[in-house]
Design a protein around this motif. Structure first.
Motif, mmCIF file in Angstrom:
data_model
loop_
_atom_site.group_PDB
_atom_site.id
_atom_site.type_symbol
_atom_site.label_atom_id
_atom_site.label_comp_id
_atom_site.label_asym_id
_atom_site.label_seq_id
_atom_site.Cartn_x
_atom_site.Cartn_y
_atom_site.Cartn_z
ATOM 1 N N PHE A 293 0.767 -1.101 0.042
ATOM 2 C CA PHE A 293 -0.131 -0.020 0.048
ATOM 3 C C PHE A 293 0.755 1.228 0.064
ATOM 4 O O PHE A 293 1.640 1.482 1.097
ATOM 5 C CB PHE A 293 -0.770 0.036 1.368
ATOM 6 C CG PHE A 293 -1.941 -0.991 1.104
ATOM 7 C CD1 PHE A 293 -3.043 -0.787 0.308
ATOM 8 C CD2 PHE A 293 -1.869 -2.182 2.163
ATOM 9 C CE1 PHE A 293 -4.188 -1.767 0.428
ATOM 10 C CE2 PHE A 293 -2.977 -3.274 2.044
ATOM 11 C CZ PHE A 293 -4.076 -3.010 1.107
ATOM 12 N N PHE A 294 0.915 2.078 -1.077
ATOM 13 C CA PHE A 294 1.663 3.163 -1.168
ATOM 14 C C PHE A 294 0.733 4.372 -0.808
ATOM 15 O O PHE A 294 1.352 5.608 -0.998
ATOM 16 C CB PHE A 294 2.548 3.254 -2.610
ATOM 17 C CG PHE A 294 4.068 2.881 -2.066
ATOM 18 C CD1 PHE A 294 4.566 3.605 -1.375
ATOM 19 C CD2 PHE A 294 4.274 1.669 -2.607
ATOM 20 C CE1 PHE A 294 5.966 3.151 -0.990
ATOM 21 C CE2 PHE A 294 5.575 1.123 -2.440
ATOM 22 C CZ PHE A 294 6.562 1.982 -1.372
ATOM 23 N N SER A 295 -0.575 4.240 -0.883
ATOM 24 C CA SER A 295 -1.642 5.347 -0.976
ATOM 25 C C SER A 295 -1.680 5.885 0.518
ATOM 26 O O SER A 295 -1.823 5.137 1.476
ATOM 27 C CB SER A 295 -2.836 4.941 -1.725
ATOM 28 O OG SER A 295 -3.896 5.928 -0.956
ATOM 29 N N MET A 296 -1.585 7.062 0.669
ATOM 30 C CA MET A 296 -1.714 7.675 2.075
ATOM 31 C C MET A 296 -3.194 7.783 2.290
ATOM 32 O O MET A 296 -3.546 7.822 3.541
ATOM 33 C CB MET A 296 -1.160 9.223 1.990
ATOM 34 C CG MET A 296 0.403 9.137 2.392
ATOM 35 S SD MET A 296 0.813 8.459 3.710
ATOM 36 C CE MET A 296 2.572 7.996 3.265
ATOM 37 N N VAL A 318 3.161 -1.847 4.711
ATOM 38 C CA VAL A 318 2.798 -0.294 4.800
ATOM 39 C C VAL A 318 4.032 0.216 3.796
ATOM 40 O O VAL A 318 5.165 0.008 4.179
ATOM 41 C CB VAL A 318 2.916 0.061 6.073
ATOM 42 C CG1 VAL A 318 2.849 1.763 6.103
ATOM 43 C CG2 VAL A 318 1.873 -0.322 7.108
ATOM 44 N N GLY A 319 3.739 0.941 2.802
ATOM 45 C CA GLY A 319 4.776 1.279 1.952
ATOM 46 C C GLY A 319 5.538 2.396 2.688
ATOM 47 O O GLY A 319 5.200 3.644 2.818
ATOM 48 N N ASN A 320 6.812 1.750 2.821
ATOM 49 C CA ASN A 320 7.625 2.846 3.627
ATOM 50 C C ASN A 320 8.474 3.559 2.472
ATOM 51 O O ASN A 320 8.999 2.881 1.641
ATOM 52 C CB ASN A 320 8.803 1.763 4.188
ATOM 53 C CG ASN A 320 10.068 2.587 4.954
ATOM 54 O OD1 ASN A 320 10.002 3.714 4.778
ATOM 55 N ND2 ASN A 320 10.892 1.764 5.803
ATOM 56 N N PHE B 300 -1.916 4.431 9.436
ATOM 57 C CA PHE B 300 -1.335 4.135 8.290
ATOM 58 C C PHE B 300 -0.086 5.064 7.911
ATOM 59 O O PHE B 300 0.966 4.902 7.696
ATOM 60 C CB PHE B 300 -2.091 3.746 7.192
ATOM 61 C CG PHE B 300 -1.419 3.317 6.024
ATOM 62 C CD1 PHE B 300 -1.248 2.190 5.772
ATOM 63 C CD2 PHE B 300 -0.878 4.519 4.946
ATOM 64 C CE1 PHE B 300 -0.498 1.672 4.521
ATOM 65 C CE2 PHE B 300 -0.209 4.079 3.781
ATOM 66 C CZ PHE B 300 -0.171 2.679 3.484
ATOM 67 N N ALA B 304 4.146 5.108 7.850
ATOM 68 C CA ALA B 304 4.675 5.349 6.428
ATOM 69 C C ALA B 304 5.492 6.547 6.797
ATOM 70 O O ALA B 304 6.496 6.297 6.339
ATOM 71 C CB ALA B 304 3.683 5.509 5.391
ATOM 72 N N MET B 316 7.171 -3.025 7.243
ATOM 73 C CA MET B 316 6.017 -2.714 8.262
ATOM 74 C C MET B 316 4.803 -3.555 7.646
ATOM 75 O O MET B 316 4.537 -3.457 6.755
ATOM 76 C CB MET B 316 5.915 -1.336 8.533
ATOM 77 C CG MET B 316 6.834 -0.544 9.034
ATOM 78 S SD MET B 316 6.717 1.290 9.297
ATOM 79 C CE MET B 316 6.679 1.624 7.343
#
Lengths: 348, 348
Positions: A293-296, A318-320, B300, B304, B316
């Motif tokens: 998931f890269f969307s905030m 969680v897209g770091n 989230f 991130a 994560m």
């Protein structure tokens, strides 16, 4: 009051008590003198976060519907003066900056040299900043803020040298989303000949993630876009094996579109900044697969409860935004792929 | 209107148009007749989600401060009648149920037999439910609701047979959190002799995760608790190599406590249901390590942006409540560990 020993996370510049991390702090110490692991940057330009700028613009629009640029500028100056950093108190967001390395502490681990032109890849929300020119060259309109002043990087900050061979604005635009292709590379490399679906594939992080997936060994890449216009754009760029149109907020439609294009996916990368895409991303992914998931706009509980409710054995990341070497990787992908480069250049 | 072919996710019982997943639906089809991959359960008890019950209780408290049990009961009956499932419209949450298998569709993949006493491990928020006794044996007080009626499980639902050798309430209490130890087992197994920190280690999911980590080969387990009372409890249970006290919302305190106990951790498991633990969990974890967020209070964006702001190369994970075999694993861990069993029994 302040600590004599520096901490790589910048704790020594936090003025709040009890102590919090720099991003959570109300106020940072902006003293010009460096701790041994710090770097000082002569600032040339601030790039305000889009959500932050829109909030300032809305707040300072006259009854006649005109943006009061002087008021926006004054608001930014007030924030920086009060907090020692540019963090919009309403949105919590910051942005990034461009400048030139002015001084490097003797124990800085960042590998920068005086004179390097750099972009900071850590947020302005945790970067000590002093504005020295009253932002006199900025009319208060737009997110790009010409600025003279200085900023401080910590031991664990991230800054990337802006390359000579690319338009600086193009480099910045790539660096802004470089976390996504880097993590995609790492995850896709764990699978043998993966099928990879990228949701929001014609956007900046999406298109780079598609190219990264292919380079990392994906056997099939599926680009998901919301409408025909983006489908044409993505097809024209030639960076996806399959291009499909689906509303990512409709779980059944997203699943069916990905399955028809050769899915379900081993790896699904969500790059589209609208809420409600968790269920579809989970359904579009095979058991044993991974969703990044890269969307905030991602909801933690929607993802966690969604997977449980579907008895879906998927790994959800969680897209770091940070992976070592992320900026270099993204710039290399752009240089090596004419299609993705055109997608970026048309946005400048 | 309804589909003649069933979908393992239960889409064929969703009455909303456009179609959404059962959890998101306003209304489910509760017909008694089964599609071939379904199972019907004769319900014996509903366990309402704690947040849902508290909301109902608050709404139906008289001016004199008395809970109006009849009104709470009526509210639950209204919700189930209107939606065909028990999903509190305010909190969005449901709960689980206990009952006996009444009929098994010929193509059900769940492996259940008529007469099995089971607990459903998918949420009531997506389970078709009909109440047939007006909840007459419930006084409207408390989350445990005696109930006669039926519920339907889909092809991808999850139900666990309640074992004969344990108090049923003890089994339910274990199954309620069985996702955490299962995912901990999987992640810890990827490291060689990992150092594992569990935040909220004296709680249900935390204590089982500690035991799971040790069994999966952790070289050192660190249990983090908020105060001396829980430290004594955890030390008494003998399930952590190290027990430390720290406020998980204070990133610096959490990091320092974990480091002093032999960290930073290769794997950090966050099981404490308070907001603001993301930064500390990230800081307490080594580069290359993994943070598993099992708390529904996780943000989230805080995770991130926190990792990016700290230039932390950590993986994560969104704690997925489903991993194949999770209920059996958790029950086995409980049976084999007197310390964790005592922690659970004192909560009954």
């Amino acid at each position: 009051m302040t600590q004599s020993v520096s901490d790589p996370t910048g704790l020594h510049r936090v003025l709040d008590r009890p102590l919090v991390l720099p991003q959570a702090a109300q106020r940072l110490d902006t003293r010009r003198e460096l701790w041994p692991d710090e770097v000082r940057i002569r600032v040339e330009k601030l790039n305000l976060d889009a959500a932050s700028y829109r909030q300032l613009e809305r707040t300072h629009t006259t009854e006649a519907g005109e943006v009061d640029g002087d008021a926006v500028r004054a608001a930014v100056l007030d924030i920086v003066a009060a907090r020692g950093k540019m963090q919009n108190p309403e949105t919590g967001s910051g942005g990034m900056l461009v400048g030139t390395v002015e001084e490097v502490g003797e124990r800085s681990p960042l590998g920068l040299r005086v004179g390097d032109r750099v972009a900071t890849l850590v947020s302005l929300t945790l970067t000590p900043l002093v504005v020295e020119d009253g932002l006199e060259r900025w009319d208060g309109r737009g997110e790009q803020v010409p600025c003279d002043g200085y900023a401080v990087l910590f031991g664990r900050s991230i800054a990337a040298v802006i390359p000579d061979d690319l338009d600086p604005d193009l480099s910045l635009s790539v660096m802004d989303v470089c976390g996504a292709p880097a993590l995609t590379t790492r995850v896709v490399g764990r699978y043998q000949g993966a099928t990879v679906a990228v949701v929001g594939a014609a956007g900046k992080s999406g298109s780079l993630s598609l190219v990264a997936a292919k380079e990392a060994g994906a056997a099939r890449t599926i680009g998901v876009v919301p409408h025909q216009g983006e489908a044409d754009l993505l097809t024209g760029a030639g960076i996806a094996d399959e291009v499909v149109i689906a509303d990512a907020r409709d779980p059944v439609a997203l699943r069916d579109a990905v399955v028809r294009a050769g899915g379900p996916a081993d790896v699904t990368v969500v790059c589209v900044d609208v809420p409600g895409c968790e269920g579809g991303a989970i359904l579009a992914t095979s058991d044993g697969g991974t969703v990044i998931f890269f969307s905030m706009a991602t909801s933690f509980s929607a993802a966690a409860l969604g997977a449980e409710g579907l008895a879906a054995d998927v790994t959800m990341l969680v897209g770091n935004g940070y992976t070592p070497g992320h900026a270099d990787l993204a710039l290399r992908l752009l240089r090596g792929n004419e299609g993705v480069r055109r997608l970026f250049e048309r946005r400048l």
